[in-house]
Design a protein around this motif. Structure first.
Motif, PDB file in Angstrom:
ATOM      1  N   THR A 124     -25.048  18.238  -0.942  1.00 10.35           N
ATOM      2  CA  THR A 124     -24.342  17.058  -0.446  1.00 10.35           C
ATOM      3  C   THR A 124     -25.058  16.469   0.759  1.00 10.35           C
ATOM      4  OG1 THR A 124     -22.233  18.008  -1.178  1.00 10.35           O
ATOM      5  CG2 THR A 124     -22.134  16.187   0.395  1.00 10.35           C
ATOM      6  N   PHE A 125     -25.315  15.173   0.685  1.00 12.89           N
ATOM      7  CA  PHE A 125     -25.910  14.456   1.812  1.00 12.89           C
ATOM      8  C   PHE A 125     -24.849  13.603   2.476  1.00 12.89           C
ATOM      9  CE2 PHE A 125     -28.109  10.419   3.157  1.00 12.89           C
ATOM     10  CZ  PHE A 125     -28.537  10.917   4.384  1.00 12.89           C
ATOM     11  N   VAL A 126     -24.562  13.885   3.743  1.00 14.25           N
ATOM     12  CA  VAL A 126     -23.635  13.066   4.521  1.00 14.25           C
ATOM     13  C   VAL A 126     -24.446  11.976   5.200  1.00 14.25           C
ATOM     14  CG1 VAL A 126     -21.926  13.017   6.360  1.00 14.25           C
ATOM     15  CG2 VAL A 126     -22.089  15.027   4.879  1.00 14.25           C
TER      16      VAL A 126
ATOM     17  N   ASP B 197     -24.485   9.527 -11.182  1.00 14.33           N
ATOM     18  CA  ASP B 197     -23.332  10.288 -11.675  1.00 14.33           C
ATOM     19  C   ASP B 197     -22.011   9.850 -11.050  1.00 14.33           C
ATOM     20  OD1 ASP B 197     -25.097  11.717 -13.182  1.00 14.33           O
ATOM     21  OD2 ASP B 197     -25.115  13.502 -11.905  1.00 14.33           O
ATOM     22  N   HIS B 198     -22.039   8.754 -10.302  1.00 15.89           N
ATOM     23  CA  HIS B 198     -20.841   8.223  -9.634  1.00 15.89           C
ATOM     24  C   HIS B 198     -20.240   9.240  -8.666  1.00 15.89           C
ATOM     25  CE1 HIS B 198     -20.889   4.646 -12.142  1.00 15.89           C
ATOM     26  NE2 HIS B 198     -21.094   5.427 -13.178  1.00 15.89           N
ATOM     27  N   ASN B 199     -21.130   9.928  -7.978  1.00 17.83           N
ATOM     28  CA  ASN B 199     -20.719  10.830  -6.908  1.00 17.83           C
ATOM     29  C   ASN B 199     -21.167  10.300  -5.550  1.00 17.83           C
ATOM     30  OD1 ASN B 199     -19.210  12.970  -8.010  1.00 17.83           O
ATOM     31  ND2 ASN B 199     -21.061  13.898  -8.874  1.00 17.83           N
TER      32      ASN B 199
ATOM     33  N   ILE C  50     -12.894  15.802   0.907  1.00 17.39           N
ATOM     34  CA  ILE C  50     -14.217  16.316   0.551  1.00 17.39           C
ATOM     35  C   ILE C  50     -14.081  17.450  -0.458  1.00 17.39           C
ATOM     36  CG2 ILE C  50     -16.248  17.538   1.420  1.00 17.39           C
ATOM     37  CD1 ILE C  50     -15.829  15.974   4.074  1.00 17.39           C
ATOM     38  N   ALA C  51     -13.132  18.333  -0.212  1.00 12.59           N
ATOM     39  CA  ALA C  51     -12.904  19.453  -1.129  1.00 12.59           C
ATOM     40  C   ALA C  51     -12.515  18.955  -2.514  1.00 12.59           C
ATOM     41  CB  ALA C  51     -11.817  20.372  -0.570  1.00 12.59           C
ATOM     42  N   ALA C  52     -11.718  17.892  -2.566  1.00 17.84           N
ATOM     43  CA  ALA C  52     -11.304  17.332  -3.857  1.00 17.84           C
ATOM     44  C   ALA C  52     -12.468  16.657  -4.565  1.00 17.84           C
ATOM     45  CB  ALA C  52     -10.160  16.344  -3.645  1.00 17.84           C
ATOM     46  N   TRP C  53     -13.379  16.058  -3.823  1.00 15.29           N
ATOM     47  CA  TRP C  53     -14.578  15.485  -4.447  1.00 15.29           C
ATOM     48  C   TRP C  53     -15.466  16.587  -5.019  1.00 15.29           C
ATOM     49  CZ3 TRP C  53     -15.456  11.879   0.324  1.00 15.29           C
ATOM     50  CH2 TRP C  53     -14.773  10.667   0.138  1.00 15.29           C
ATOM     51  N   ILE C  54     -15.544  17.694  -4.305  1.00 17.60           N
ATOM     52  CA  ILE C  54     -16.388  18.806  -4.738  1.00 17.60           C
ATOM     53  C   ILE C  54     -15.801  19.519  -5.955  1.00 17.60           C
ATOM     54  CG2 ILE C  54     -17.188  21.123  -4.064  1.00 17.60           C
ATOM     55  CD1 ILE C  54     -17.547  19.992  -1.222  1.00 17.60           C
TER      56      ILE C  54
ATOM     57  N   PHE D 207      -9.341   4.601   3.287  1.00 17.30           N
ATOM     58  CA  PHE D 207     -10.059   5.542   4.133  1.00 17.30           C
ATOM     59  C   PHE D 207     -11.012   6.433   3.348  1.00 17.30           C
ATOM     60  CE2 PHE D 207      -7.924   4.449   7.981  1.00 17.30           C
ATOM     61  CZ  PHE D 207      -6.752   3.841   7.522  1.00 17.30           C
ATOM     62  N   PHE D 208     -10.873   6.385   2.008  1.00 23.98           N
ATOM     63  CA  PHE D 208     -11.768   7.107   1.114  1.00 23.98           C
ATOM     64  C   PHE D 208     -12.031   6.217  -0.094  1.00 23.98           C
ATOM     65  CE2 PHE D 208     -11.030  10.870   3.528  1.00 23.98           C
ATOM     66  CZ  PHE D 208      -9.659  10.941   3.770  1.00 23.98           C
ATOM     67  N   SER D 209     -13.278   6.200  -0.564  1.00 22.57           N
ATOM     68  CA  SER D 209     -13.603   5.379  -1.728  1.00 22.57           C
ATOM     69  C   SER D 209     -14.729   6.032  -2.509  1.00 22.57           C
ATOM     70  CB  SER D 209     -13.994   3.969  -1.302  1.00 22.57           C
ATOM     71  OG  SER D 209     -14.173   3.117  -2.416  1.00 22.57           O
ATOM     72  N   THR D 210     -14.848   5.673  -3.772  1.00 20.35           N
ATOM     73  CA  THR D 210     -15.871   6.246  -4.647  1.00 20.35           C
ATOM     74  C   THR D 210     -16.481   5.149  -5.504  1.00 20.35           C
ATOM     75  OG1 THR D 210     -14.819   8.423  -4.763  1.00 20.35           O
ATOM     76  CG2 THR D 210     -16.325   7.850  -6.548  1.00 20.35           C
ATOM     77  N   ASN D 211     -17.796   5.219  -5.679  1.00 20.19           N
ATOM     78  CA  ASN D 211     -18.475   4.291  -6.584  1.00 20.19           C
ATOM     79  C   ASN D 211     -18.953   5.065  -7.804  1.00 20.19           C
ATOM     80  OD1 ASN D 211     -19.856   1.868  -7.439  1.00 20.19           O
ATOM     81  ND2 ASN D 211     -21.731   2.930  -6.883  1.00 20.19           N
TER      82      ASN D 211
END
Length: 389
Positions: A217-219, A328-330, A351-355, A385-389
């Motif tokens: 993971t790259f922050v 991969d839309h992550n 973050i845990a839910a994304w992982i 406050f959270f979004s995903t592409n």
């Protein structure tokens, strides 16, 4: 409204909280080790014994974003007893400042003292505000020590305490909230918040232990605002990544707490996941006066705006559109200010839910954010406050 967890998990978390809560109080509060005539005595996050002969009535917040903490303690008036504030809140968090201003116009009347890390704070200005206590963040304290400002503050008889939500959030958030509770006479409220904070952290840690393949993971810190590619080395939001079950790619590459990876290094590591931090930075301009590209997230930001802004980020950096995480839309975004806020536990949860999304199907994190804001914030939590592409 308190957060709801599965019954078995809540029992486990509560047991762990009881143990952690005892050790935190012993480590943070030092009433037994101070002077007998000290009305308030505790050990701050720099290991300093802080003693006051009376409960502080005039508190200066060196870090303006400390209002995130004082708002938890007093949602009706997070500025109670506050006589001055750092300039970072208005400058760096306009989305929050604007909604706070609507509820508490007096925030505009507070004297701004500048920034301790910027070197534009003077002892004369601090003395003129006659504070009983100055609250500094750990990085402000470190910068002030290096600049010799703390020596001048000591000579002027100014009292100060050090807190930390930024560098080591999982070690220092509850300790810092205990300190704020002591300072503002809201110890029970701080304990209540810390209990819920710890329950969430314990739950994430337990579920993270079951993650077998940790995603690289790259922050991407403040993506698009500055030259690519800022990040953290096992601290701050990157620490949350590691605890949530991820593998922070900047660890061992960035020598200090924060720094930058070259774009070439990011392409070489080809992370499984990218988390870009952002905010409402629409007023920011580049060196040529043009608006900067950024991930739009925060108070008052709509979902469509957030998704559109994060979708543009890869195209602003050559080659990033070919990253595995993007394909991969992550590619995710989150509110940058989680890096300096007691609400970091909700960033950890997301973050845990994304992982490991399957492990968190029983949770609605957006709903938990709104519940937390209703209970622990002076302002409403509407926004993205959270979004995903």
């Amino acid at each position: 409204m308190a957060f709801r967890f599965p019954k078995v998990m809540a029992v486990v978390a509560a047991s762990a909280t009881a143990l952690v809560g005892c050790s935190t109080a012993e480590e943070t509060t030092n009433n037994g080790g101070g002077s007998d005539d000290a009305a308030l005595s505790f050990t701050d996050l720099a290991g300093r014994d802080v003693e006051l002969d009376k409960a502080p009535e005039r508190v200066l917040l060196g870090e303006g974003r400390s209002i995130f903490a004082t708002g938890i303690l007093n949602t009706e008036d997070p500025l109670d007893k506050v006589v001055g504030i750092g300039s970072d809140l208005k400058k760096n968090v306009p989305d929050y400042y604007n909604v706070l201003e609507e509820k508490l116009p007096k925030v505009n009347e507070l004297p701004e003292i500048g920034g301790f890390t910027k070197g534009d704070v003077t002892v004369e200005n601090l003395v003129s505000l006659d504070p009983d206590l100055i609250v500094l963040s750990k990085d402000q304290y470190d910068a002030s020590q290096e600049a010799g400002l703390t020596d001048k503050m000591d000579q002027a008889g100014l009292k100060y305490a050090v807190t930390d939500f930024r560098a080591k959030p999982l070690e220092n958030t509850t300790k810092s909230m205990d300190i704020f509770g002591e300072i503002f006479g809201q110890e029970e409220r701080a304990k209540e918040f810390n209990k819920e904070w710890q329950e969430t952290v314990d739950l994430v840690k337990e579920r993270a232990d079951k993650v077998k393949d940790k995603p690289k993971t790259f922050v991407w810190r403040a993506a698009g605002v500055s030259d690519c590619c800022g990040s953290w080395n096992d601290s701050n939001i990157s620490q949350l990544v590691n605890v949530a079950g991820g593998d922070n790619v900047a660890d061992g590459i960035i020598p200090g707490e924060s720094g930058a990876l070259t774009p070439e290094k990011v392409l070489e590591t080809d992370p499984d996941m990218v988390i870009a931090t952002g905010g409402d930075w629409s007023e920011m301009k580049d060196d040529e006066g043009n608006p900067v590209g950024y991930a739009a997230v925060g108070y008052g930001i709509g979902e469509d705006e957030a998704e559109a802004s994060i979708a543009k980020l890869p195209s602003n950096q050559p080659g990033f559109e070919n990253l595995r995480a993007v394909k991969d839309h992550n590619l995710h975004s989150m509110w940058h200010q989680f890096y300096n806020s007691p609400f970091n536990y909700l960033a950890l949860l997301q973050i845990a839910a994304w992982i490991n999304p399957e492990a968190y199907e029983d949770m609605d994190i957006d709903k938990q954010w709104m519940q937390a804001q209703e209970k622990y914030s002076p302002v409403a939590g509407e926004g993205t406050f959270f979004s995903t592409n």
